[in-house]
Design an enzyme around this catalytic site. Structure first.
Site, PDB file in Angstrom:
ATOM      1  N   HIS A 104     112.508 -55.226  45.612  1.00  0.00           N
ATOM      2  CA  HIS A 104     111.972 -56.287  46.460  1.00  0.00           C
ATOM      3  C   HIS A 104     111.487 -57.461  45.629  1.00  0.00           C
ATOM      4  CE1 HIS A 104     108.414 -54.119  45.099  1.00  0.00           C
ATOM      5  NE2 HIS A 104     107.688 -55.179  45.418  1.00  0.00           N
ATOM      6  N   HIS A 252     111.990 -56.343  41.767  1.00  0.00           N
ATOM      7  CA  HIS A 252     111.389 -55.272  40.983  1.00  0.00           C
ATOM      8  C   HIS A 252     111.179 -54.033  41.850  1.00  0.00           C
ATOM      9  CE1 HIS A 252     107.970 -57.426  42.763  1.00  0.00           C
ATOM     10  NE2 HIS A 252     107.263 -56.319  42.626  1.00  0.00           N
ATOM     11  N   ARG A 268      96.169 -56.080  41.059  1.00  0.00           N
ATOM     12  CA  ARG A 268      97.199 -57.115  41.109  1.00  0.00           C
ATOM     13  C   ARG A 268      96.647 -58.404  41.691  1.00  0.00           C
ATOM     14  NH1 ARG A 268     102.392 -56.856  45.255  1.00  0.00           N
ATOM     15  NH2 ARG A 268     101.811 -58.834  46.194  1.00  0.00           N
TER      16      ARG A 268
END
Length: 308
Positions: A104, A252, A268
């Site tokens: 994605h 990725h 993240r």
């Protein structure tokens, strides 16, 4: 002195000689950005970061996303930080434990897909838990001229319901309510490099103006074509790695090949993209706006019992 060393043929470089926990000079930031444009994925080993220092570094790459598209994955103290973790929080496994386990591009199911993504490793399993990246420049360039010309004029419908088969039904319902299908070009031109990149991955449902029966074999071919080993860099995480990547020109995959009783605990951040798509159904815009007005508290209450 900042040093940049390639770690993959198609993409990927290791960056040393910089401490990302401190304020950086403008020339250091520019050197990192130049390396990012060239290598697509940058690995900064041995960093000592917390959510605040990660946010501070991310701001150099644009406007931070506060994750309105998936508020149930937020860090409990920072809206601009996402938890990628299977480590229990208040006795429950976080909803983001299995995030990203298909190919994605981050937030391609939103109107304004992510530009930069940064992930910092705090804990890792003894074996596995890697992340794989594929260059969509290389995937596009290796297609025949006729196929490239065909794709240049196509638009793709990106559907959040395709993100993963391992999601809890209640989480998926919230995802779909917040993120109705959106349309993006099948090929995007990178604003810095000027190069075309394929923008089709496992979260594309169909092409605009084509039937599902016509679209599916093309999507299948492109998804398989784009992740050939020659286009891929596989990152084997170490604790205190920070990895920065460019969502405008790669896909990725978080590899779920680790023991479920071992922790893969990461945080993240990401920045808002420099491009805007559109809703497949214009009426969905109003519904999505109303759904986004649900408070984080209400959403948290709605999913709090998912992993009891």
């Amino acid at each position: 002195m900042i040093e940049v060393q390639p770690v993959g043929y198609a993409l990927g470089a290791k960056v040393t000689g910089v401490d990302l926990s401190r304020p950086l000079k403008s020339d250091e930031i520019q050197q990192i950005k130049d390396a990012w444009t060239k290598h697509l994925v940058l690995v900064f080993p041995g960093q000592q970061l917390d959510p605040e220092s990660l946010i501070a570094f991310t701001k150099h790459f644009g406007e931070l996303d506060n994750y309105d598209s998936q508020p149930f994955n937020r860090h409990p103290e920072y809206d601009q930080v996402m938890l990628l973790s299977n480590k229990p929080l208040n006795g429950k496994i976080p909803p983001g434990a299995n995030n990203g386990q298909n190919w994605h591009t981050d937030l391609s199911y939103t109107i304004r897909p992510a530009k930069a993504t940064m992930v910092y490793c705090i804990e890792k399993p003894s074996v596995g838990g890697d992340t794989m990246f594929a260059s969509m420049y290389a995937a596009y360039e290796s297609l025949s001229p006729k196929m490239r010309a065909f794709l240049d004029d196509l638009e793709a419908v990106n559907d959040v319901s395709l993100i993963s088969a391992r999601r809890d039904p209640a989480i998926m319902e919230a995802f779909k309510r917040l993120n109705p299908p959106v349309v993006h070009p099948a090929v995007r031109i990178h604003p810095e490099s000027g190069k075309p990149a394929l923008y089709v991955n496992d979260r594309v449902r169909t092409f605009v103006g084509m039937s599902d029966a016509e679209s599916k074999p093309i999507i299948k071919f492109l998804c398989e074509h784009s992740v050939q080993p020659r286009f891929v860099y596989r990152h084997r995480w170490e604790v205190r790695d920070l990895v920065l990547w460019d969502n405008r020109c790669l896909t990725h995959l978080a590899v779920g090949d680790y023991a479920p009783n071992e922790f893969r605990h990461m945080i993240r951040t990401s920045t808002m993209g420099d491009y805007y798509g559109r809703y497949e159904n214009p009426e969905a815009a109003e519904a999505a706006h109303k759904a986004a007005n649900i408070t984080s508290h209400e959403i948290a209450a709605g999913v709090s019992t998912l992993h009891d």
